[in-house]
Write a protein that holds these residues in place. Structure first.
Motif, short mmCIF file in Angstrom:
data_model
loop_
_atom_site.label_atom_id
_atom_site.label_comp_id
_atom_site.label_asym_id
_atom_site.label_seq_id
_atom_site.Cartn_x
_atom_site.Cartn_y
_atom_site.Cartn_z
N PRO A 303 0.83 -1.21 0.00
CA PRO A 303 0.00 0.00 0.00
C PRO A 303 0.86 1.26 0.00
O PRO A 303 1.93 1.28 0.60
N PRO A 304 0.38 2.32 -0.66
CA PRO A 304 1.11 3.59 -0.65
C PRO A 304 0.94 4.29 0.69
O PRO A 304 0.10 3.90 1.51
N ARG A 305 1.74 5.32 0.91
CA ARG A 305 1.51 6.15 2.08
C ARG A 305 0.13 6.78 2.00
O ARG A 305 -0.32 7.17 0.92
N GLN A 306 -0.50 6.87 3.15
CA GLN A 306 -1.88 7.29 3.17
C GLN A 306 -2.05 8.79 3.42
O GLN A 306 -1.24 9.41 4.11
N THR A 307 -3.11 9.32 2.86
CA THR A 307 -3.54 10.69 3.15
C THR A 307 -5.02 10.62 3.45
O THR A 307 -5.68 9.60 3.24
N GLY A 308 -5.57 11.71 3.94
CA GLY A 308 -6.98 11.72 4.28
C GLY A 308 -7.88 11.46 3.09
O GLY A 308 -9.00 10.99 3.23
N GLY A 309 -7.39 11.72 1.87
CA GLY A 309 -8.21 11.54 0.69
C GLY A 309 -8.10 10.17 0.07
O GLY A 309 -8.67 9.93 -1.00
N GLY A 310 -7.39 9.25 0.69
CA GLY A 310 -7.23 7.92 0.13
C GLY A 310 -6.14 7.90 -0.93
O GLY A 310 -5.23 8.73 -0.93
N TYR A 311 -6.22 6.95 -1.87
CA TYR A 311 -5.21 6.85 -2.91
C TYR A 311 -5.87 6.50 -4.23
O TYR A 311 -6.99 6.00 -4.27
N ASP A 312 -5.15 6.77 -5.31
CA ASP A 312 -5.65 6.52 -6.65
C ASP A 312 -5.40 5.06 -7.01
O ASP A 312 -4.26 4.64 -7.20
N ILE A 313 -6.47 4.30 -7.10
CA ILE A 313 -6.35 2.87 -7.38
C ILE A 313 -5.66 2.62 -8.72
O ILE A 313 -4.85 1.70 -8.85
N SER A 314 -5.95 3.44 -9.70
CA SER A 314 -5.39 3.20 -11.04
C SER A 314 -3.88 3.36 -11.07
O SER A 314 -3.23 2.89 -12.00
N THR A 315 -3.33 4.01 -10.06
CA THR A 315 -1.89 4.19 -9.98
C THR A 315 -1.26 3.36 -8.86
O THR A 315 -0.20 2.76 -9.04
N HIS A 316 -1.92 3.31 -7.71
CA HIS A 316 -1.32 2.72 -6.52
C HIS A 316 -1.98 1.43 -6.05
O HIS A 316 -1.51 0.81 -5.10
N GLY A 317 -3.10 1.05 -6.68
CA GLY A 317 -3.77 -0.18 -6.25
C GLY A 317 -2.93 -1.40 -6.58
O GLY A 317 -2.09 -1.39 -7.48
N PRO A 318 -3.14 -2.49 -5.85
CA PRO A 318 -2.40 -3.72 -6.15
C PRO A 318 -2.71 -4.21 -7.57
O PRO A 318 -3.80 -3.95 -8.10
N GLU A 319 -1.75 -4.90 -8.15
CA GLU A 319 -1.88 -5.37 -9.52
C GLU A 319 -2.39 -6.81 -9.54
O GLU A 319 -1.84 -7.68 -8.86
N LEU A 320 -3.43 -7.04 -10.30
CA LEU A 320 -3.90 -8.39 -10.56
C LEU A 320 -3.25 -8.86 -11.86
O LEU A 320 -3.48 -8.28 -12.92
N ARG A 321 -2.42 -9.88 -11.77
CA ARG A 321 -1.70 -10.38 -12.93
C ARG A 321 -2.03 -11.86 -13.16
O ARG A 321 -2.10 -12.64 -12.21
N LEU A 322 -2.22 -12.19 -14.42
CA LEU A 322 -2.43 -13.57 -14.84
C LEU A 322 -1.20 -13.99 -15.63
O LEU A 322 -0.93 -13.44 -16.71
N ASP A 323 -0.44 -14.91 -15.06
CA ASP A 323 0.81 -15.36 -15.69
C ASP A 323 1.69 -14.18 -16.06
O ASP A 323 2.29 -14.14 -17.15
N GLY A 324 1.74 -13.20 -15.18
CA GLY A 324 2.60 -12.04 -15.36
C GLY A 324 1.97 -10.90 -16.11
O GLY A 324 2.51 -9.78 -16.11
N ARG A 325 0.84 -11.12 -16.77
CA ARG A 325 0.19 -10.07 -17.56
C ARG A 325 -0.76 -9.28 -16.68
O ARG A 325 -1.65 -9.84 -16.05
N LEU A 326 -0.57 -7.96 -16.65
CA LEU A 326 -1.42 -7.09 -15.83
C LEU A 326 -2.81 -7.02 -16.44
O LEU A 326 -2.98 -6.62 -17.60
N ILE A 327 -3.84 -7.40 -15.67
CA ILE A 327 -5.20 -7.38 -16.19
C ILE A 327 -6.13 -6.45 -15.40
O ILE A 327 -7.19 -6.07 -15.91
N ALA A 328 -5.75 -6.07 -14.19
CA ALA A 328 -6.63 -5.21 -13.41
C ALA A 328 -5.87 -4.64 -12.22
O ALA A 328 -4.79 -5.11 -11.85
N ARG A 329 -6.46 -3.59 -11.67
CA ARG A 329 -6.04 -3.06 -10.37
C ARG A 329 -7.28 -2.96 -9.48
O ARG A 329 -8.41 -3.00 -9.96
N SER A 330 -7.04 -2.83 -8.18
CA SER A 330 -8.15 -2.78 -7.25
C SER A 330 -7.70 -2.05 -6.00
O SER A 330 -6.59 -1.54 -5.91
N HIS A 331 -8.58 -2.03 -5.01
CA HIS A 331 -8.21 -1.58 -3.69
C HIS A 331 -7.49 -2.73 -2.98
O HIS A 331 -7.68 -3.90 -3.33
#
Length: 354
Positions: A303-331
């Motif tokens: 997780p990134p350092r936190q601020t009161g406004g949360g974080y941008d999932i599209s940049t800092h959310g964990p990566e869901l990878r299938l066999d190494g290929r990035l397919i999604a991000r999330s909280h």
């Protein structure tokens, strides 16, 4: 590397809830050589952000509260019905810390195990993708770092998105991915098993309390879904072996299996593995591909350092990878899921770890 006190302060970076206030006080007390310094004496100067010492300490304190041994402090925990103002917590918390120094010091050796069941919604989308790619609909599911194995019951939950649903229609646990284009596929989980260095028996009161202690007390929705998952887990217990990830996977993947798609999945666990263990897991998985249809799903990211406004999932959310290929991000706790590449999913959606 930031000092341990700085890691405490930076985890949330605000005082908008109980844990933000507590971590500020714990950091100040650590710098002043108070009881927090006594508790943390073995990890000061050596702990990294990935070790999440602050979460281990907060969970240890929460377990004391959950056991009913600190009634005045329970008044500050919303999940227990408490409504006392967080800014008043330190004079109440400090005596509890002083009374449980050895227990809390031992708690720092225990990696966080929320067994966050919201991650099932993210992993399910990866599972759909793996089945579509392979064309094999019978799945053997293996999870290193499974904790209590709650995510292995994924098909016993109701996973939804705009215009679609998958899983048990009668499940008391519904997880909304908020992902319109992640429609499910027809699949059957025919085997499921996990391993962990410290498996949790979720069916016991102690195990349930242990998992509950890692869920932030002000996040009532997470407490509700954990409680539902624990009920399902009592009805459908999953085997979780006491073993390290790479050695266990080597054993599980040793024999050829052509009758199923073997899916190895993991979520927010690799940060706790030594680099050599991570490399060994990758090597074991790679070598097994010659013996069976296999997919490797990973949902990872510190997780990134936190601020009161949360974080941008599209940049800092964990990566869901299938066999190494990035397919999604999330909280880090699960939904929403942002499918990639997907321009409309990169509009600054916010996640909150606080």
């Amino acid at each position: 590397m930031p000092t341990l006190a700085d890691q405490f302060r930076q985890h949330f970076g605000h005082r908008e809830h109980l844990y933000g206030v507590l971590l500020d006080h714990l950091a100040d007390d650590l710098d002043a050589g108070g009881v927090t310094a006594l508790i943390c004496r073995d990890v000061v100067g050596t702990a990294s952000r990935g070790d999440a010492v602050q979460l281990r300490l907060l969970a240890g304190l929460f377990r004391i509260v959950l056991r009913g041994e600190a009634p005045p402090l329970a008044a500050f925990y919303p999940s227990l019905g408490g409504a006392a103002p967080a800014d008043s917590v330190w004079p109440v918390a400090e005596p509890v810390l002083l009374a449980h120094v050895e227990e809390l010091r031992a708690a720092l050796a225990i990696p966080p195990q929320t067994n966050e069941v919201g991650r099932s919604a993210v992993l399910a989308i990866g599972l759909f993708a793996a089945v579509r790619v392979s064309g094999i609909r019978r799945v053997r599911l293996l999870e290193p770092g499974a904790s209590a194995g709650l995510n292995l019951n994924v098909d016993r939950y109701r996973i939804t998105g705009p215009g679609w649903a998958w899983g048990s229609p009668s499940s008391p646990l519904v997880l909304d991915t908020q992902a319109a284009d992640a429609g499910p596929v027809d699949l059957e989980i025919v085997e499921r098993r996990g391993c962990d260095l410290d498996p949790v028996a979720a069916s016991t009161p102690e195990g349930a309390r242990y998992l509950t202690s890692f869920v932030w007390p002000f996040d009532l929705a997470r407490h509700e879904r954990l409680a539902a998952a624990l009920d399902i887990g009592r009805a459908h217990p999953v085997a979780v072996d006491l073993a390290g990830a790479s050695a266990w996977l080597a054993s599980q993947l040793a024999q050829p299996r052509g009758d199923v798609l073997t899916v190895v999945w993991q979520s927010i666990t690799e940060q706790y593995w030594p680099a050599a263990e991570s490399a060994a897991v990758r090597e074991v998985v790679a070598s097994a591909r010659a013996r069976m249809p296999l997919a490797h799903l990973t949902m990872e990211g510190v997780p990134p350092r936190q601020t009161g406004g949360g974080y941008d999932i599209s940049t800092h959310g964990p990566e869901l990878r299938l066999d190494g290929r990035l397919i999604a991000r999330s909280h880090h706790h699960g939904p929403p899921v942002l499918l990639l590449p997907e321009p409309r999913a990169v509009g600054g959606s916010k996640g909150h770890l606080g």
